[in-house]
Design an enzyme around this catalytic site. Structure first.
Site: not given
Ligand code: AMP
Length: 216
Positions: A13, A88, A127, A160, A171
């Site tokens: 996103k 969400r 990431r 992160r 998640r």
């Protein structure tokens, strides 16, 4: 252009938003980024929300909706807006509709970025993000020239704390159970556009542009 970007963590996103922003100059509002800024600045909200964010739980609806409503007051809506990571839950979707209708700026479409768990895990565990400018890398797919250093600004790259496999699975579960109603909400309004988010970012953006044109 007023769009909601929907999709599980790792769907891309933020990357898609950055591409659209670059091309069309629209505003990009990410509740995840807003929360991480509050945490970094150690504001009362940031301190209170840290436990939710780091464990992969959703923060309370009122908190993110207040953040979005405040942020919307500071941007030029006529330039367009991309909502990334918000709404969400069904409640957030209904609240956003109300807020935008009050501003006479209803959403055009909601883009559902479809992707499977194996690709998500591969993307998120690799990431890395620049602490200074927020640029995003991947240790295998898009490594920086020098390990641990941002190509754009020379800042330090970090991972992160919620980008580990256990929290990613959590998640994804949270996402599946809370965001299904959001998808149904926009589908009922005839605003849902589905794109295959397993492709690379450029292909996803091209796919989306085609579909937006076909919808117009
Ligand atoms: P993201 O950067 O979008 O993956 O968001 C990181 C974390 O911030 C999520 O795992 C949640 O803890 C929190 N968060 C972000 N957006 C929302 C939202 N719309 N509603 C509730 N929690 C959120």
């Amino acid at each position: 252009m007023r769009l909601v970007l929907l999709g599980p963590p790792g769907a891309g996103k933020g990357t898609l938003a950055a591409l659209i922003k670059k091309e069309f100059g629209v505003n990009h509002l990410s509740t995840g980024d807003l929360l991480r800024a509050e945490m970094k600045n150690e504001t009362p909200i940031g301190q209170e929300m840290k436990q939710y964010v780091e464990s992969g739980e959703l923060v309370p609806d009122e908190v993110v909706t207040r953040m979005i409503a405040e942020k919307l007051k500071t941007i030029k809506l006529e330039d367009g807006v991309l909502f990334d990571g918000y709404p969400r839950t069904g409640k957030q979707a209904a609240d956003l509709d109300r807020i935008l209708n009050d501003l006479n700026a209803p959403l055009d479409s909601a883009v559902f970025m479809e992707i499977g768990l194996p690709v998500i895990i591969q993307r998120l565990t690799g990431r890395r993000i620049c602490r200074q400018c927020g640029a995003v890398y991947h240790v295998e797919n898009m490594p920086p020239e020098k390990e641990g250093v941002c190509d754009v600004c020379g800042g330090e790259l970090y991972q992160r704390p919620d980008d580990n496999e256990e929290t990613i699975r959590k998640r994804m579960d949270v996402y599946m159970s809370s965001t299904e109603p959001v998808i149904a909400f926009y589908e009922e309004q005839g605003k849902l556009i589905r794109v295959n988010a397993e492709q690379d970012a450029g292909a996803v953006a091209a796919d989306l542009q085609e579909k937006l044109k076909a919808d117009a």
